[in-house]
Motif scaffolding. Sequence first.
Motif, PDB file in Angstrom:
ATOM      1  N   GLN A   1      51.874  95.811  52.146  1.00 17.70           N
ATOM      2  CA  GLN A   1      51.775  95.222  53.476  1.00 17.70           C
ATOM      3  C   GLN A   1      51.276  93.783  53.401  1.00 17.70           C
ATOM      4  OE1 GLN A   1      49.101  97.126  56.226  1.00 17.70           O
ATOM      5  NE2 GLN A   1      50.034  96.180  58.005  1.00 17.70           N
ATOM      6  N   ALA A   2      51.899  92.918  54.173  1.00 24.55           N
ATOM      7  CA  ALA A   2      51.465  91.523  54.303  1.00 24.55           C
ATOM      8  C   ALA A   2      51.143  91.262  55.770  1.00 24.55           C
ATOM      9  CB  ALA A   2      52.560  90.568  53.824  1.00 24.55           C
ATOM     10  N   ILE A   3      50.202  90.376  56.002  1.00 31.80           N
ATOM     11  CA  ILE A   3      49.875  89.945  57.363  1.00 31.80           C
ATOM     12  C   ILE A   3      49.960  88.424  57.378  1.00 31.80           C
ATOM     13  CG2 ILE A   3      48.131  89.895  59.180  1.00 31.80           C
ATOM     14  CD1 ILE A   3      47.006  92.488  58.021  1.00 31.80           C
ATOM     15  N   THR A   4      50.905  87.888  58.115  1.00 30.92           N
ATOM     16  CA  THR A   4      51.135  86.441  58.113  1.00 30.92           C
ATOM     17  C   THR A   4      50.811  85.855  59.490  1.00 30.92           C
ATOM     18  OG1 THR A   4      53.471  86.696  58.718  1.00 30.92           O
ATOM     19  CG2 THR A   4      52.932  86.700  56.368  1.00 30.92           C
ATOM     20  N   TYR A   5      50.842  84.519  59.562  1.00 37.38           N
ATOM     21  CA  TYR A   5      50.500  83.825  60.795  1.00 37.38           C
ATOM     22  C   TYR A   5      51.524  84.104  61.905  1.00 37.38           C
ATOM     23  CZ  TYR A   5      47.026  80.960  58.372  1.00 37.38           C
ATOM     24  OH  TYR A   5      45.929  80.526  57.678  1.00 37.38           O
ATOM     25  N   SER A   6      51.034  84.207  63.124  1.00 37.36           N
ATOM     26  CA  SER A   6      51.925  84.331  64.281  1.00 37.36           C
ATOM     27  C   SER A   6      52.444  82.968  64.725  1.00 37.36           C
ATOM     28  CB  SER A   6      51.190  84.998  65.448  1.00 37.36           C
ATOM     29  OG  SER A   6      50.858  86.321  65.129  1.00 37.36           O
ATOM     30  N   LEU A   7      51.871  81.908  64.169  1.00 33.78           N
ATOM     31  CA  LEU A   7      52.259  80.550  64.535  1.00 33.78           C
ATOM     32  C   LEU A   7      53.092  79.922  63.425  1.00 33.78           C
ATOM     33  CD1 LEU A   7      48.837  79.398  65.986  1.00 33.78           C
ATOM     34  CD2 LEU A   7      50.906  79.850  67.294  1.00 33.78           C
ATOM     35  N   THR A   8      54.130  79.228  63.823  1.00 32.72           N
ATOM     36  CA  THR A   8      55.000  78.584  62.840  1.00 32.72           C
ATOM     37  C   THR A   8      55.327  77.172  63.318  1.00 32.72           C
ATOM     38  OG1 THR A   8      57.051  78.872  61.593  1.00 32.72           O
ATOM     39  CG2 THR A   8      57.094  79.536  63.908  1.00 32.72           C
ATOM     40  N   ASN A   9      56.382  76.571  62.755  1.00 33.98           N
ATOM     41  CA  ASN A   9      56.714  75.183  63.103  1.00 33.98           C
ATOM     42  C   ASN A   9      58.137  75.074  63.619  1.00 33.98           C
ATOM     43  OD1 ASN A   9      58.428  75.105  60.744  1.00 33.98           O
ATOM     44  ND2 ASN A   9      56.598  74.760  59.518  1.00 33.98           N
ATOM     45  N   GLU A  10      58.500  73.884  64.026  1.00 34.19           N
ATOM     46  CA  GLU A  10      59.811  73.617  64.624  1.00 34.19           C
ATOM     47  C   GLU A  10      60.949  73.986  63.681  1.00 34.19           C
ATOM     48  OE1 GLU A  10      61.976  72.394  67.893  1.00 34.19           O
ATOM     49  OE2 GLU A  10      59.867  71.850  67.795  1.00 34.19           O
ATOM     50  N   ARG A  11      60.768  73.776  62.386  1.00 34.09           N
ATOM     51  CA  ARG A  11      61.848  73.995  61.416  1.00 34.09           C
ATOM     52  C   ARG A  11      62.114  75.475  61.168  1.00 34.09           C
ATOM     53  NH1 ARG A  11      61.441  74.499  55.985  1.00 34.09           N
ATOM     54  NH2 ARG A  11      59.232  73.945  56.083  1.00 34.09           N
ATOM     55  N   LYS A  12      61.073  76.297  61.256  1.00 30.91           N
ATOM     56  CA  LYS A  12      61.231  77.704  60.888  1.00 30.91           C
ATOM     57  C   LYS A  12      61.377  78.652  62.070  1.00 30.91           C
ATOM     58  CE  LYS A  12      58.569  77.261  56.585  1.00 30.91           C
ATOM     59  NZ  LYS A  12      57.335  77.670  55.863  1.00 30.91           N
ATOM     60  N   VAL A  13      61.085  78.184  63.278  1.00 37.35           N
ATOM     61  CA  VAL A  13      60.962  79.121  64.395  1.00 37.35           C
ATOM     62  C   VAL A  13      62.281  79.812  64.715  1.00 37.35           C
ATOM     63  CG1 VAL A  13      61.385  77.373  66.173  1.00 37.35           C
ATOM     64  CG2 VAL A  13      60.007  79.406  66.706  1.00 37.35           C
ATOM     65  N   GLU A  14      63.433  79.144  64.532  1.00 34.02           N
ATOM     66  CA  GLU A  14      64.713  79.754  64.890  1.00 34.02           C
ATOM     67  C   GLU A  14      65.293  80.612  63.770  1.00 34.02           C
ATOM     68  OE1 GLU A  14      65.664  79.573  67.847  1.00 34.02           O
ATOM     69  OE2 GLU A  14      64.484  77.914  68.641  1.00 34.02           O
ATOM     70  N   ALA A  15      64.778  80.476  62.546  1.00 36.54           N
ATOM     71  CA  ALA A  15      65.357  81.183  61.398  1.00 36.54           C
ATOM     72  C   ALA A  15      65.212  82.689  61.554  1.00 36.54           C
ATOM     73  CB  ALA A  15      64.693  80.713  60.109  1.00 36.54           C
ATOM     74  N   PHE A  16      66.303  83.427  61.309  1.00 39.82           N
ATOM     75  CA  PHE A  16      66.342  84.897  61.253  1.00 39.82           C
ATOM     76  C   PHE A  16      66.062  85.573  62.597  1.00 39.82           C
ATOM     77  CE2 PHE A  16      64.612  83.391  57.115  1.00 39.82           C
ATOM     78  CZ  PHE A  16      65.721  83.654  56.325  1.00 39.82           C
ATOM     79  N   ALA A  17      66.015  84.834  63.678  1.00 39.27           N
ATOM     80  CA  ALA A  17      65.697  85.448  64.971  1.00 39.27           C
ATOM     81  C   ALA A  17      66.755  86.476  65.348  1.00 39.27           C
ATOM     82  CB  ALA A  17      65.586  84.380  66.047  1.00 39.27           C
TER      83      ALA A  17
END
Length: 805
Positions: A518-534
């Motif tokens: 299990q990994a727990i990552t940030y809920s916040l990202t940036n402009e470049r990554k936000v649309e990826a894999f949606a």
Amino acid sequence: MLVSYRWLGDYVNLEGMTPDLLAEKITRSGIEVEAVEWKGDGIKGLVVGHVLECEQHPNADKLNKCLVDLGEEEPVQIICGAPNVAKGQKVAVATVGAVLPGNFKIKKAKLRGEVSNGMICSLQEIGFEGKLVPKNYAEGIFVFPGDAETGTDAIEALMLDDAVLELGLTPNRSDCLSMLGVAYEVAAILDREVNLPEALYENSSEKASDYISVKVEDPSANPLYTAKVIKNVKIGPSPLWMQTKLMNAGIRPHNNVVDVTNFCMLEYGQPLHAFDYDAFGSSEIVVRKAFQDEAIQTLDDQERTLSERHLVITNGSVPAAVAGVMGGADSEVTDQTTTVLLESAYFDGQTVRQASKDLGLRSESSMRFEKGLDPSRVRLASDRAAALLAAYAGGEVLSGTVEQDSLTIEANNVHVSVEKVNNVLGMSISKEEIVDIFRRLGFSTGEADNVLIVTVPSRRGDITIEEDLIEEVARLYGYDNIPSTLPVISSLSTTGLTPYQANRRKVRRFLEGAGLSQAITYSLTNERKVEAFALQKSYQTKLSMPMSEERSILRHSLLPHLADTAAYNLARQADSVALYEVGSVYLSEEEGAKPVEKEHVAGLVTGLWHKQLWQGEKKAADFYVIKGITEGLFSKLDVLDEIEYVQANKKDLHPGRTAEIYFRKKSIGFVGQLHPSYEKELDLNETYVFELDLNALLTVETGGLLYTTIPRYPSVTRDIALVVDQTISSGQLEKVISETGGTLLKEVKVFDVYEGEHVEAGKKSIAFSLTYLNPEQTLTEEEVTNIHQNVLNTLEETYQAKLRH
């Protein structure tokens, strides 16, 4: 804050309290003691020696042959390589058999033909950090004051028989940034008295006001400024007890004047500054805001450019110090100083913080001003420093204190009722016990209309509302004494997990059982990554005041950060990574609308999926591994029969190794390989991923678990190889076969796909294995042939499929 146990004992009786026990009591009362360091742990055999003779070693240029009196019958010979060793010195000697830090044992030795019966030590060799050693002794042995008694325990003389408690203070407890503040806290815990230090000295007949005047141009930034003048000061080392206390508190000794100001700062929490009066440049102190681009050279020999937001101490024309942060180099105390101008002031914490931040200069002084000082200690600390300068620097304190005072210190009265205390804490503490706790804290208490009126001393600026008083009662009464209770529930039937929670737990357990961490990552990202894999289109939800651009937008997918985590691990030689995350994404259907929080699950595998090196077996992760994980997950949730995989082309995923996943004809996610360009960007090997909409998957009703009897009759298997257009997928053919085969067709499997010279261009061969079974009776050849032929006819009609011969 580093607190010396021995030094603390000067202010409060610690009888019956070991350092470890005291640390436990302080921690239990709400201030965490992060560590207890025993300074002399492991050291023994260290004594004060007197160097009777010192001459150069006959066979070595850089060694000295010393005759040292250790307080025994006969002096001993010790060979020493320190450049500053000399006849007549009192030094720290590790005798034969002594043990120094690191379990370094001293033995009788012979150096270049001369016997050495011990070792003359530097402070570093007996456990002091190099940055804390006085500069005079940084490159050689330490020399005791001349009145040190030969043969006595050097461990005790250097306060190495001490323990240092490291307090992890929260921002509201700035009162404990001083020894007296800690003493008040410990006295309250142990219910003992605080012994305040004395500040007695004789005033000279001369007046300080004849030598200096004070003018403050910005009273809001500096409501109180005091100045004393001490003449005929003789600069030299401070007494050994003061030096050792400073070193144990993490401050390097310099000289008697600077050490006194640092000592009083640690004792009272009130920063002080000593100027060389003769180098100050005038008989006037003017406290003002700096001019734009005004320059000052601070004590660290750095040229700093000031702005109009910074408060400075000037001689009427040029800055001599940045208020509350650091003094200037031009007026610092040197060996030639004879008259000291002693500053003690109350500066606005926000103004000091602004200067400290702008200049990139954080000091012990600025830290205390930022967090808040006790205004009643400004004059007390100044008097204490004056008394110490008179005692240990031979100074004559001129009568009077020159000051400008617009500071108003008002009593802080906070009201609280006994009923409110007990309601908040869920306890039943009597009024007498509560009043007694306030007494131990040094708070005076009155009462009116069944409400306690508590007068809080100025040293506790963190207590302003009744909840603060309730917290004080709780921690001094003892958190361990607060009773534990179970919630009252009306029926046991209301307990347990909801169906959604139970299924989410199944998801986590299955994925962990499949080998993913299990990994727990940030809920916040940036402009470049936000649309990826949606999984679905959404407007962006941006933070109005982000900490950084990298963490400024609420995420639409879990995979970008999961891929970053895999790259982080691979960069640290973890060549095989398998991760999953169950977390929320934030989707908005309208610009500026409040986002909807949806729970997703995502997984990632890269590197070797299976290896048995001793058998020579290795299996790298591939598309079928990640697809198998999702199929296992769907099977665990009893929805596999309603899942459909359809070849897809999605951005940032491999165009030929990606499938969209449908549940009950609705897309709920995807499975596939990261696009090679995306892998290259993150320096990843072949990486396979999936992401699913858990809300869509776990909020639907599924049928109960159905059991079937073990077949009593044999099954019949027929294999077919179909030649079809390359654009037709095996899934399309499998769907037709399953629908046409009816109830007797129990299983359809693909076992071969072929394209090559034996198949015409634009075509491919897909081989299926079909299993027929009648649970009621044995199938006849005729029944199987009729069903099988019907399947072939339907395939030919639908997709022009031909049997391959």
